[in-house]
Scaffold this motif. Structure first.
Motif, PDB file in Angstrom:
ATOM      1  N   THR A  11      -4.637   7.867  13.144  1.00 23.27           N
ATOM      2  CA  THR A  11      -5.639   7.367  14.341  1.00 23.27           C
ATOM      3  C   THR A  11      -4.150   5.432  14.071  1.00 23.27           C
ATOM      4  N   SER A  12      -3.684   5.211  12.867  1.00 24.43           N
ATOM      5  CA  SER A  12      -4.028   3.934  12.391  1.00 24.43           C
ATOM      6  C   SER A  12      -2.414   3.330  11.666  1.00 24.43           C
ATOM      7  N   THR A  13      -2.115   2.230  12.357  1.00 23.55           N
ATOM      8  CA  THR A  13      -0.518   1.970  12.297  1.00 23.55           C
ATOM      9  C   THR A  13      -0.197   1.199  10.901  1.00 23.55           C
ATOM     10  N   ASP A  14      -1.790   1.219  10.654  1.00 24.66           N
ATOM     11  CA  ASP A  14      -1.454  -0.093   8.826  1.00 24.66           C
ATOM     12  C   ASP A  14      -0.514   0.969   8.045  1.00 24.66           C
ATOM     13  N   ALA A  15       0.583  -0.138   7.560  1.00 20.72           N
ATOM     14  CA  ALA A  15       1.009  -0.133   6.370  1.00 20.72           C
ATOM     15  C   ALA A  15       0.710   1.056   5.667  1.00 20.72           C
ATOM     16  N   MET A  16      -0.280   0.482   4.790  1.00 20.95           N
ATOM     17  CA  MET A  16      -1.155   1.150   3.718  1.00 20.95           C
ATOM     18  C   MET A  16      -1.734   2.470   3.868  1.00 20.95           C
ATOM     19  N   MET A  17      -1.600   2.707   5.124  1.00 21.41           N
ATOM     20  CA  MET A  17      -2.021   4.595   5.320  1.00 21.41           C
ATOM     21  C   MET A  17      -0.285   5.054   5.449  1.00 21.41           C
ATOM     22  N   ASN A  18      -1.311   6.290   5.360  1.00 23.23           N
ATOM     23  CA  ASN A  18       0.156   7.384   5.262  1.00 23.23           C
ATOM     24  C   ASN A  18       1.085   7.063   4.274  1.00 23.23           C
ATOM     25  N   ARG A  19       0.389   7.073   2.988  1.00 22.95           N
ATOM     26  CA  ARG A  19       1.951   6.230   2.245  1.00 22.95           C
ATOM     27  C   ARG A  19       2.380   6.992   1.925  1.00 22.95           C
ATOM     28  N   ASN A  20       2.444   8.341   1.838  1.00 18.63           N
ATOM     29  CA  ASN A  20       3.940   9.136   1.988  1.00 18.63           C
ATOM     30  C   ASN A  20       4.469   9.736   3.096  1.00 18.63           C
ATOM     31  N   TYR A  21       4.913   8.483   3.884  1.00 20.32           N
ATOM     32  CA  TYR A  21       5.486   8.473   4.742  1.00 20.32           C
ATOM     33  C   TYR A  21       6.271   6.978   4.351  1.00 20.32           C
ATOM     34  N   ARG A  22       6.111   6.071   3.308  1.00 25.35           N
ATOM     35  CA  ARG A  22       6.650   5.563   3.385  1.00 25.35           C
ATOM     36  C   ARG A  22       6.935   5.446   0.831  1.00 25.35           C
TER      37      ARG A  22
ATOM     38  N   VAL B  57       2.897  -1.884  -8.182  1.00 28.84           N
ATOM     39  CA  VAL B  57       2.018  -2.007  -9.087  1.00 28.84           C
ATOM     40  C   VAL B  57       0.202  -2.273  -8.322  1.00 28.84           C
ATOM     41  N   ASN B  58       0.444  -2.645  -7.515  1.00 28.77           N
ATOM     42  CA  ASN B  58      -0.341  -2.945  -6.666  1.00 28.77           C
ATOM     43  C   ASN B  58      -0.680  -2.174  -4.858  1.00 28.77           C
ATOM     44  N   ASP B  59       0.315  -1.489  -5.536  1.00 24.71           N
ATOM     45  CA  ASP B  59       0.576  -0.291  -4.096  1.00 24.71           C
ATOM     46  C   ASP B  59      -1.520   0.304  -4.155  1.00 24.71           C
ATOM     47  N   PRO B  60      -1.590   0.548  -2.953  1.00 23.64           N
ATOM     48  CA  PRO B  60      -3.232   1.287  -3.058  1.00 23.64           C
ATOM     49  C   PRO B  60      -3.460   2.837  -3.224  1.00 23.64           C
ATOM     50  N   VAL B  61      -1.998   3.615  -2.611  1.00 22.83           N
ATOM     51  CA  VAL B  61      -1.915   4.230  -3.571  1.00 22.83           C
ATOM     52  C   VAL B  61      -2.103   4.854  -4.765  1.00 22.83           C
ATOM     53  N   ILE B  62      -2.091   3.417  -5.456  1.00 26.17           N
ATOM     54  CA  ILE B  62      -2.526   4.237  -6.357  1.00 26.17           C
ATOM     55  C   ILE B  62      -3.975   4.492  -7.351  1.00 26.17           C
ATOM     56  N   THR B  63      -4.604   3.622  -7.107  1.00 26.45           N
ATOM     57  CA  THR B  63      -6.057   4.099  -6.386  1.00 26.45           C
ATOM     58  C   THR B  63      -6.764   4.896  -5.860  1.00 26.45           C
TER      59      THR B  63
END
Length: 485
Positions: free
Chosen positions: A222-233, A208-214
């Motif tokens: 360039t980033s390995t942050d798991a909260m980026m590129n959310r369409n690969y997760r 419910v708090n997935d950053p993809v929502i907002t």
């Protein structure tokens, strides 16, 4: 899961991987030591979760068998002769023959070993509180539980019965929702489906708090942050999209429609690909990556493409439909090239006309051919869930026929086709779209099975349609597993 530390992720995935469901039940002391090392810090937790995605993207699962090749062969996508020793038995549903039985055993084994690794991951998160913050912990658990649901669902779609009112109570597959050292019993298909739905509902709450929502997908190379590129997760909208797919398969159209509309209402986060940005001559986006809700990333993709689809392959090896069948699917006149599908982006982009030096008389599939610019974010990617499918599901489930037609027309107009002012048979138009949209994505055979199609058009040139029944739609349990049940 980004490119500059994929090798480290692969090493963890290799350590996590085991051969089959029953083999996995034996947890060895050295595996326990690995767990303690991996779950000692946040980086280790990230690597463990990314290792699960790598396993899902392996050739035995979504990196080939469940997308590019075997399941597509079951849907009669390709013109196969008896000389094709790898896939012909699959095209004939001869489950006992070694090529197809081996591939199905690999699907089963890798699916359940990955499920058990998912359960191990969840168990270790529970046993090691405080390594990651509560918000991240919730998102990671949501992703893992959604993965578990998806793997069980696709094993059920292959090895389970036709999910009709009559067949849904038949014994099917086991469901593993925790790590344990005993084999679970085979469950009726409807019980498996209840577990899948429950896992997806749980995952939705955790995300419910997935950053993809907002914030949306937030693509970056360039980033390995798991909260980026959310369409690969397995992001929040991927869970909603899978809820739509699962509930349609289950026959619960009201819930499927609500889930599909939840994604459609956020369609701006998954914008339509235009011919202008997909037809770039050197680096075309043939997979329509902006529309992807969930994708698998595999560095082996272009090797797989060259083994399966490369124009220079012999006719008895290559996976390709006849020119007649391909043009029939896209509604293109085989002689003049005229017809409603001539301008279809999917036809223009994903099918190469034979080169001047080729002896081929048919187009070859290039959806997963490599591109020149290696920094493009959509390289090495196979779509697993796309916004287009949500419109198809909404069209099939919407009781208001005018609105249903609008959903279907939205996809057509965004594929370069003229809108239809009236449709005498909406379901048939939806079927046509499944044929066009999901080449190389593994969904057509499951469409036939879900709708209990009595026949499937043969991929072999001039052959009659194949009469289907339970013996062809239901893959037998692998011999290595059936002895335990």
């Amino acid at each position: 899961m980004k490119r500059n530390y994929i090798n480290l992720i692969l090493s963890v995935a290799t350590l996590l991987g085991l051969a089959s469901c029953t083999d996995f039940l034996d947890v060895k002391p050295e595996d326990k030591m690995l767990e303690e090392t991996v779950f000692a810090n946040k980086q280790g937790v990230n690597l463990a979760l990314n290792g699960l995605y790598v396993k899902m993207a392996g050739a035995n699962l979504y990196g080939e068998n469940l997308t590019l090749s075997t399941v597509e062969v079951l849907g009669q996508r390709y013109n196969l002769s008896s000389l094709n020793g790898t896939f012909y038995s699959a095209s004939q549903y001869n489950w006992a023959e070694s090529p197809v039985s081996g591939r199905m055993s690999n699907v089963w084994g890798d699916a359940y070993s990955t499920i058990m690794n998912i359960n191990r991951f969840l168990q270790n998160l529970e046993a090691n509180p405080g390594i990651i913050d509560a918000k991240t912990d919730s998102i990671y658990r949501g992703e893992a539980i959604a993965m578990r649901a998806m793997l069980h669902f696709d094993v059920l779609r292959l090895f389970g019965p036709r999910y009709s009112t009559a067949d849904s109570t038949q014994i099917s597959i086991p469901y593993y929702d925790k790590l344990e050292n005993v084999a679970r019993p085979l469950l009726p298909a409807n019980e498996v489906m209840k577990n899948i739905v429950a896992d997806l509902n749980h995952a939705e709450k955790l995300l419910v708090n997935d950053p993809v929502i907002t914030l949306g997908v937030r693509s970056t190379t360039t980033s390995t942050d798991a909260m980026m590129n959310r369409n690969y997760r397995f992001n929040y909208f991927a869970v909603k999209a899978l809820q739509a797919r699962v509930n349609l398969y289950r026959g619960d159209k009201a819930i499927a429609l609500a889930a599909a509309k939840a994604v459609i209402d956020n369609a701006s986060k998954f914008p339509w690909t235009t011919l202008a940005n997909s037809n770039e001559k050197v680096n075309p986006d043939r997979i329509f990556s902006t529309e992807m809700i969930l994708g698998a990333y595999t560095t082996a993709l272009y090797t797989e493409h060259n083994i399966l689809f490369l124009e220079s392959l012999e006719d008895n090896v290559i996976l390709s439909p006849t020119d007649k069948l391909l043009k029939s699917v896209f509604e293109v006149d085989p002689t003049t090239g005229a017809g409603v599908g001539g301008n279809d982006y999917r036809f223009k982009l994903n099918w190469d006309v034979p080169s001047a030096t080729s002896t081929k008389t048919y187009r070859t599939f290039n959806k997963y051919a490599d591109i020149t610019r290696k920094t493009f974010g959509f390289r090495n990617t196979i779509p697993l869930l796309k916004i287009s499918e949500m419109y198809y599901i909404a069209a099939e489930c919407e009781p208001d026929q005018n609105q249903a037609l609008n959903y279907l027309m939205t996809v057509r107009t965004n594929r370069g086709l003229d809108p239809l002012t009236s449709v005498p048979n909406l379901q048939n138009e939806i079927f046509k779209e499944y044929q066009k949209e999901f080449f190389g994505e593994g969904q057509l055979f499951f469409y036939y099975k879900r709708t209990n199609a009595a026949t499937i058009p043969s991929g072999v040139d001039g052959a009659p349609a194949i009469k289907m029944d339970a013996s062809k739609y239901v893959v037998p349990l692998p011999q290595s597993e059936s002895q335990f049940h």
